[in-house]
Design an enzyme around this catalytic site. Structure first.
Site: not given
Lengths: 289, 381
Positions: B188, B101
């Site tokens: 993101e 992530y």
């Protein structure tokens, strides 16, 4: 006393030849503010309502000894205006425009700290010390001099509060439009110490709203304050995840920035919580104001 | 505004991040022309600006052309959390050794970009932060210094991740480029796939762009204009109003001249059990003409049963407001829906006199009186 602006303020209006700049220069002069210079690139040598216009802030500051500036330029030029004022050594800069890009303000915020300048706004009506001076576009007729300092993220909620206070005979020491953006030049915690140490301020009204963490930080400071604080948080019933027009007013899906959390922390810190602007004069009366 | 995955990936690619190859289609008929470009096994992903599409059936795999067509037919037109799927992204399936992530977001409190990294990607980062906080690193980036090589080393070592710092640094630098170049408040990548060979590929992405910066983001503005949106939002945008849809089952429309005031109105109405359908922010300097447009826009929505106008002027003239209301209602004779008006400002007396002559309009002295007036008509709302 009062904070930020008063009879000693020598103000520059950046964008003085624009429609808003010209109109509000007249309003500020009428209110008794010492507007000493205006700035518009290419318009140096003109005069607006008797105020001399310069091409750059540096020339205006050198010629007049100005110690504050209000930036009446469109959003996309606001950061450039603030940088010019900071580099010319102006210690207090009010930014007014709505819709300034947040990346622009991120740069202004950090530069102001580096250069030791205080920036107010953007998305702000400016600053007014009733009866003394104003730097901004607020409708001054509703304000009255008195002992209560106000910090507000919203102009309209501040007007409502001031209107209700003035009708109840409660005046204001200084009202600061902190502004509704994600990154304001000065936050509640930057400004609360000024009101705490101002001998003419007896109590503080803090008008916050959903989104961000500034009310939470303010709560931590309020714990140690000697002056009482009345707080209002707007936006309790705003739809989640949707911006309410103020770029800063948005509640995340996980509840961060919610009104309930802000109210709880402020109440625990000793602040009185108002449910609407109309409650504020009564709460102040209860404090002996 | 929030960008969908495919648009986020386009911006990643433009800044040099490997986001895989993909095609976007809006109807199964478009497949024939593109089929040669699609690698199998393929993944079909619904493009919606909300999370949770996997659970809602918005992501499916296809081994061949026939399956691909079936998946596209079933996903296009599906509704995911209130959003109708009008386009899908088709990509090749990527085999990965690990899923990380990585994001950069604007931290409002720190007033600077913050990067968040975890070697436990592919799931909600909030979930990882709760279950394995030692596997999540958070690092503020000084806007004056930008991304530095030690940032990538810190992200890896502090979370116990195994990987090449140079590869992560390269993606982090490019993601920061995206963040700055496109005026983002969030970029993101989740998951960031680590292939067996150690290269990093953005398998899914999310970007939020600052609405206030759209004037200098032509590519994002063009994308926004390509989306099907609430017709009232579009109409309001054309007049430079901000229109905020609130409660789809609500019946009261609110019009005001500042976002603080709008929030206060919604709070006061909701506290008394009234449901707000939509709010319209006129912004500063409302003239009669703009007031009339705003009133018309809100009353064009047939499910609006009452309109509450609350203007705190200052420099706004109340007679202008009243003339605007009169002008809008003159064009809708017999409309009959109650319009409650409250204002403060210059020329208030003249404004009240004008309102007194308009049938169906009631003037009230303050916000709470306005709420009372709406409560009296609760049965009709």
């Amino acid at each position: 006393m009062s904070i930020l602006v008063d009879g000693g303020t020598r103000l520059i209006v950046q964008g003085i030849t624009g429609r808003e700049g010209t109109f509000h220069t007249e309003q500020m002069l009428t209110y008794g503010t010492r507007v000493v210079a205006g700035v518009t690139p290419g318009k140096g040598g003109m005069s607006v309502h008797g105020v001399p216009v310069y091409d750059t802030v540096r020339e205006a500051a050198e010629a007049t000894g100005a110690n504050a500036s209000v930036v009446f330029v469109p959003a996309r030029f606001t950061a450039a205006g603030a940088y010019e004022a900071m580099e010319a050594g102006i210690p207090l800069i009010m930014t007014i425009a709505e819709h300034v890009p947040v990346h622009d303000m991120m740069g202004v915020y950090h530069t102001a700290r580096r250069l030791g300048a205080t920036v107010i706004g953007p998305n702000s009506f400016g600053v007014i010390s009733p009866g003394r001076a104003k730097a901004g576009f607020m409708a001054h007729a509703i304000f009255s001099p008195g002992p209560v300092g106000i910090l507000s993220r919203s102009a309209t909620n501040c007007y409502e509060t001031v209107y209700a206070m003035t009708r109840s005979g409660i005046g204001q020491s200084t009202c600061v439009g902190v502004g509704g953006d994600m990154i304001p030049g000065s936050t509640f915690v930057d400004l609360l110490p000024l009101l705490e140490s101002d001998p003419e301020t007896s109590a503080v009204v803090l008008i916050g709203e959903i989104g961000g963490g500034e009310e939470e930080l303010a709560a931590r400071y309020i714990v140690g304050m000697t002056k009482k604080v009345v707080a209002l948080i707007a936006g309790k019933n705003a739809p989640t995840g949707r911006s309410m027009g103020h770029a800063g007013a948005i509640v995340s899906a996980d509840g961060t920035g919610s009104a309930a959390r802000k109210e709880e922390l402020l109440r625990d810190a000793g602040a009185l919580i108002a449910q609407s602007t109309e409650d504020i004069p009564g709460l102040l009366r209860g404090l002996g104001i | 505004m929030d960008l969908m995955e495919y648009k986020a990936k386009e911006l990643f690619t433009a800044c040099g991040i490997d986001a895989g190859q993909g095609v976007v289609i809006r109807s199964p008929a478009e497949l024939d022309a593109l089929i040669a470009d699609i690698p199998f096994p393929a993944v079909v992903k619904a493009q919606v600006p909300v999370g949770g599409r996997g659970k809602a059936g918005g992501i499916a795999f296809a081994a061949n052309t026939e399956e691909l067509r079936e998946r596209c037919v079933s996903i296009l037109g599906m509704t995911i959390r209130g959003h109708v799927v009008d386009r899908v992204l088709i990509t090749g399936r990527v085999e990965c050794a690990a899923e990380w992530y990585l994001s950069i977001l604007l931290d409002r409190t720190a007033k600077r970009p913050v990067t968040i990294f975890s070697p436990e990607g592919g799931v909600d980062i909030e979930q990882t932060a709760r279950t394995a906080p030692e596997r999540v690193a958070r690092l503020a980036i000084d806007p004056l210094l930008g991304v530095r090589d030690y940032h990538a080393r810190y992200l890896l070592t502090s979370t116990g991740a195994h990987g090449d710092p140079a590869a992560l640094l390269s993606v982090l630098r490019r993601l920061y480029d995206v963040f700055i170049r496109y005026d983002c408040t969030l970029c993101e990548i989740n998951p960031l796939a680590v292939t067996a060979g150690g290269s990093l590929i953005a398998l899914d992405g999310k970007i939020t762009v600052d609405d206030n910066a759209l004037f200098r983001q032509p590519e994002v503005t063009a994308y926004r204009d390509s989306l099907a949106e609430d017709p009232f939002v579009l109409a309001a945008r054309s007049f430079n109003f901000l229109y905020i849809p609130c409660d789809a089952a609500g019946s009261v429309a609110v019009m005001s001249n500042g976002s603080g005031m709008i929030m206060s109105c919604i709070d006061s109405l909701s506290d008394r059990g009234l449901r707000v359908r939509a709010a319209l922010d006129l912004g500063g300097g409302a003239t009669a003409d703009r007031i009339a447009r705003g009133v018309s826009l809100l009353l064009d929505d047939e499910r609006t049963r009452a309109l509450f106008i609350n203007i705190f002027g200052g420099i706004t003239r109340c007679d202008e407001v009243a003339r605007g209301v009169a002008g809008a209602l003159a064009k809708r004779p017999g409309d009959g829906r109650p319009v409650i008006v409250r204002f403060e400002g210059t020329n208030k007396r003249e404004g009240v006199a004008i309102l007194g002559e308009i049938p169906g309009v009631r003037y009230v002295e303050g916000l709470s009186q306005g709420v009372d007036a709406l409560c009296e008509r609760r049965s009709a709302l």
